[in-house]
Design a protein around this motif. Structure first.
Motif, PDB file in Angstrom:
ATOM      1  N   GLY A 203     -10.355  -6.877  -7.601  1.00  0.00           N
ATOM      2  CA  GLY A 203     -10.971  -6.051  -6.421  1.00  0.00           C
ATOM      3  C   GLY A 203     -10.551  -5.173  -6.298  1.00  0.00           C
ATOM      4  N   GLY A 204      -9.722  -4.336  -7.334  1.00  0.00           N
ATOM      5  CA  GLY A 204      -9.129  -3.181  -7.566  1.00  0.00           C
ATOM      6  C   GLY A 204     -10.140  -2.531  -7.734  1.00  0.00           C
TER       7      GLY A 204
ATOM      8  N   ILE B 163       1.201  -1.314   0.177  1.00  0.00           N
ATOM      9  CA  ILE B 163      -0.032   0.347  -0.311  1.00  0.00           C
ATOM     10  C   ILE B 163       0.346   1.335   0.217  1.00  0.00           C
ATOM     11  CG2 ILE B 163      -2.017   1.312   1.185  1.00  0.00           C
ATOM     12  CD1 ILE B 163      -2.897  -1.098   0.213  1.00  0.00           C
ATOM     13  N   ASP B 164       0.996   2.497  -0.785  1.00  0.00           N
ATOM     14  CA  ASP B 164       1.322   3.467  -1.667  1.00  0.00           C
ATOM     15  C   ASP B 164       0.595   4.970  -1.025  1.00  0.00           C
ATOM     16  OD1 ASP B 164       4.389   2.088  -1.431  1.00  0.00           O
ATOM     17  OD2 ASP B 164       3.391   1.068  -3.668  1.00  0.00           O
ATOM     18  N   VAL B 165       1.015   5.912  -0.402  1.00  0.00           N
ATOM     19  CA  VAL B 165       0.025   6.472  -0.940  1.00  0.00           C
ATOM     20  C   VAL B 165       0.010   7.636  -2.419  1.00  0.00           C
ATOM     21  CG1 VAL B 165      -0.437   9.370  -0.556  1.00  0.00           C
ATOM     22  CG2 VAL B 165       0.291   7.667   0.963  1.00  0.00           C
ATOM     23  N   TYR B 166      -0.726   7.747  -3.101  1.00  0.00           N
ATOM     24  CA  TYR B 166      -1.023   8.392  -4.540  1.00  0.00           C
ATOM     25  C   TYR B 166      -1.625   9.095  -4.464  1.00  0.00           C
ATOM     26  CZ  TYR B 166      -0.025   3.905  -6.709  1.00  0.00           C
ATOM     27  OH  TYR B 166       0.529   2.627  -6.897  1.00  0.00           O
ATOM     28  N   ALA B 167      -0.933  10.488  -5.605  1.00  0.00           N
ATOM     29  CA  ALA B 167      -1.417  11.828  -5.280  1.00  0.00           C
ATOM     30  C   ALA B 167      -2.685  11.632  -7.149  1.00  0.00           C
ATOM     31  CB  ALA B 167      -0.832  12.416  -5.527  1.00  0.00           C
TER      32      ALA B 167
ATOM     33  N   GLY C 139      -3.724  19.514 -13.792  1.00  0.00           N
ATOM     34  CA  GLY C 139      -2.393  20.287 -13.645  1.00  0.00           C
ATOM     35  C   GLY C 139      -2.442  20.397 -11.644  1.00  0.00           C
ATOM     36  N   SER C 140      -3.599  19.655 -11.669  1.00  0.00           N
ATOM     37  CA  SER C 140      -3.893  19.861  -9.810  1.00  0.00           C
ATOM     38  C   SER C 140      -4.337  18.946  -8.524  1.00  0.00           C
ATOM     39  CB  SER C 140      -5.114  20.581  -9.387  1.00  0.00           C
ATOM     40  OG  SER C 140      -4.910  22.168  -9.974  1.00  0.00           O
ATOM     41  N   VAL C 141      -2.937  18.512  -8.026  1.00  0.00           N
ATOM     42  CA  VAL C 141      -3.448  17.816  -7.144  1.00  0.00           C
ATOM     43  C   VAL C 141      -5.230  17.312  -5.815  1.00  0.00           C
ATOM     44  CG1 VAL C 141      -3.363  16.416  -4.572  1.00  0.00           C
ATOM     45  CG2 VAL C 141      -0.735  17.482  -6.317  1.00  0.00           C
ATOM     46  N   VAL C 142      -6.102  17.020  -6.454  1.00  0.00           N
ATOM     47  CA  VAL C 142      -7.399  16.745  -5.788  1.00  0.00           C
ATOM     48  C   VAL C 142      -7.183  15.999  -4.809  1.00  0.00           C
ATOM     49  CG1 VAL C 142      -8.404  17.654  -7.820  1.00  0.00           C
ATOM     50  CG2 VAL C 142      -8.262  15.530  -7.083  1.00  0.00           C
ATOM     51  N   MET C 143      -6.685  14.835  -4.888  1.00  0.00           N
ATOM     52  CA  MET C 143      -6.597  14.402  -3.171  1.00  0.00           C
ATOM     53  C   MET C 143      -5.560  12.889  -3.424  1.00  0.00           C
ATOM     54  SD  MET C 143      -9.342  10.885  -3.317  1.00  0.00           S
ATOM     55  CE  MET C 143     -10.969  12.502  -3.748  1.00  0.00           C
ATOM     56  N   LEU C 144      -5.012  12.984  -2.331  1.00  0.00           N
ATOM     57  CA  LEU C 144      -4.564  11.949  -2.040  1.00  0.00           C
ATOM     58  C   LEU C 144      -4.961  10.919  -1.708  1.00  0.00           C
ATOM     59  CD1 LEU C 144      -1.950  13.988   0.399  1.00  0.00           C
ATOM     60  CD2 LEU C 144      -1.514  13.725  -2.139  1.00  0.00           C
ATOM     61  N   ILE C 145      -4.691  10.077  -1.562  1.00  0.00           N
ATOM     62  CA  ILE C 145      -5.123   8.268  -1.260  1.00  0.00           C
ATOM     63  C   ILE C 145      -4.237   7.521  -0.863  1.00  0.00           C
ATOM     64  CG2 ILE C 145      -7.011   8.082  -2.435  1.00  0.00           C
ATOM     65  CD1 ILE C 145      -6.438   6.242  -3.859  1.00  0.00           C
ATOM     66  N   THR C 146      -4.558   6.076  -0.111  1.00  0.00           N
ATOM     67  CA  THR C 146      -3.328   5.000   0.340  1.00  0.00           C
ATOM     68  C   THR C 146      -4.003   3.264  -0.807  1.00  0.00           C
ATOM     69  OG1 THR C 146      -4.957   4.290   2.171  1.00  0.00           O
ATOM     70  CG2 THR C 146      -2.571   5.648   1.961  1.00  0.00           C
ATOM     71  N   TRP C 147      -3.599   3.336  -1.825  1.00  0.00           N
ATOM     72  CA  TRP C 147      -3.742   2.772  -2.627  1.00  0.00           C
ATOM     73  C   TRP C 147      -2.697   1.080  -3.253  1.00  0.00           C
ATOM     74  CZ3 TRP C 147      -3.566   3.878  -8.335  1.00  0.00           C
ATOM     75  CH2 TRP C 147      -4.803   2.928  -9.328  1.00  0.00           C
TER      76      TRP C 147
ATOM     77  N   PRO D 148      -9.832   4.075 -11.254  1.00  0.00           N
ATOM     78  CA  PRO D 148      -9.646   5.553 -10.654  1.00  0.00           C
ATOM     79  C   PRO D 148     -10.495   6.926 -11.776  1.00  0.00           C
ATOM     80  CG  PRO D 148      -7.529   4.636 -10.734  1.00  0.00           C
ATOM     81  CD  PRO D 148      -7.598   3.983 -11.218  1.00  0.00           C
ATOM     82  N   PRO D 149     -10.423   7.675 -11.623  1.00  0.00           N
ATOM     83  CA  PRO D 149     -11.392   8.418 -13.249  1.00  0.00           C
ATOM     84  C   PRO D 149     -11.101   8.330 -14.014  1.00  0.00           C
ATOM     85  CG  PRO D 149     -11.819   9.759 -11.134  1.00  0.00           C
ATOM     86  CD  PRO D 149     -10.618   8.395 -10.975  1.00  0.00           C
ATOM     87  N   VAL D 150     -11.538   8.158 -15.203  1.00  0.00           N
ATOM     88  CA  VAL D 150     -10.785   8.527 -16.514  1.00  0.00           C
ATOM     89  C   VAL D 150      -9.845   9.828 -16.667  1.00  0.00           C
ATOM     90  CG1 VAL D 150     -11.187   8.655 -18.935  1.00  0.00           C
ATOM     91  CG2 VAL D 150     -13.034   6.685 -17.379  1.00  0.00           C
ATOM     92  N   ASP D 151     -10.694  10.898 -15.802  1.00  0.00           N
ATOM     93  CA  ASP D 151      -9.263  12.401 -16.748  1.00  0.00           C
ATOM     94  C   ASP D 151      -8.651  12.068 -15.693  1.00  0.00           C
ATOM     95  OD1 ASP D 151     -11.250  12.493 -14.442  1.00  0.00           O
ATOM     96  OD2 ASP D 151     -11.986  14.785 -14.963  1.00  0.00           O
ATOM     97  N   ALA D 152      -7.954  10.977 -14.721  1.00  0.00           N
ATOM     98  CA  ALA D 152      -7.158  11.651 -13.450  1.00  0.00           C
ATOM     99  C   ALA D 152      -6.043  10.355 -13.997  1.00  0.00           C
ATOM    100  CB  ALA D 152      -8.024  10.732 -11.510  1.00  0.00           C
ATOM    101  N   THR D 153      -4.783  10.964 -13.031  1.00  0.00           N
ATOM    102  CA  THR D 153      -3.354  10.517 -13.582  1.00  0.00           C
ATOM    103  C   THR D 153      -3.316  10.565 -12.083  1.00  0.00           C
ATOM    104  OG1 THR D 153      -3.368  11.914 -14.802  1.00  0.00           O
ATOM    105  CG2 THR D 153      -1.496  10.858 -14.087  1.00  0.00           C
ATOM    106  N   MET D 154      -2.531   8.459 -11.781  1.00  0.00           N
ATOM    107  CA  MET D 154      -2.151   8.401 -10.161  1.00  0.00           C
ATOM    108  C   MET D 154      -1.056   8.723 -10.238  1.00  0.00           C
ATOM    109  SD  MET D 154      -5.079   8.307  -9.053  1.00  0.00           S
ATOM    110  CE  MET D 154      -4.784   7.951  -7.463  1.00  0.00           C
ATOM    111  N   VAL D 155      -0.591   9.546  -9.091  1.00  0.00           N
ATOM    112  CA  VAL D 155       0.784   9.343  -8.900  1.00  0.00           C
ATOM    113  C   VAL D 155       1.286   8.935  -8.010  1.00  0.00           C
ATOM    114  CG1 VAL D 155       3.064  11.287  -9.163  1.00  0.00           C
ATOM    115  CG2 VAL D 155       1.169  11.655 -11.354  1.00  0.00           C
TER     116      VAL D 155
END
Length: 66
Positions: free
Chosen positions: A29-30, A3-7, A12-20, A33-40
């Motif tokens: 079971g995965g 489990i890591d932390v993703y932005a 171009g803006s961070v909208v939330m941080l999640i553990t994933w 993410p939303p289609v227009d989001a990039t998980m970093v």
């Protein structure tokens, strides 16, 4: 999987941080993410006991104690 932390970045803006765990295959079971989001995946995030330092510009940095 670990489990890591993703932005979640949108437009171009961070909208939330999640553990994933990074699993985006909903059939196993995965979570998709939303289609227009990039998980970093963040390389490291602050933890209790870290040394917090503020520079002259007011930016904070965090590091594990040596």
């Amino acid at each position: 999987m670990s489990i890591d932390v993703y932005a979640m970045v949108e437009n171009g803006s961070v909208v939330m941080l999640i553990t994933w765990d990074g699993n985006s295959d909903v059939s196993t079971g995965g979570w998709a993410p939303p289609v227009d989001a990039t998980m970093v995946k963040l390389p490291r995030y602050p933890q209790a006991g870290d040394v917090a330092t503020k520079d002259s510009s007011g930016n904070w940095s965090f590091a594990a104690p040596s």
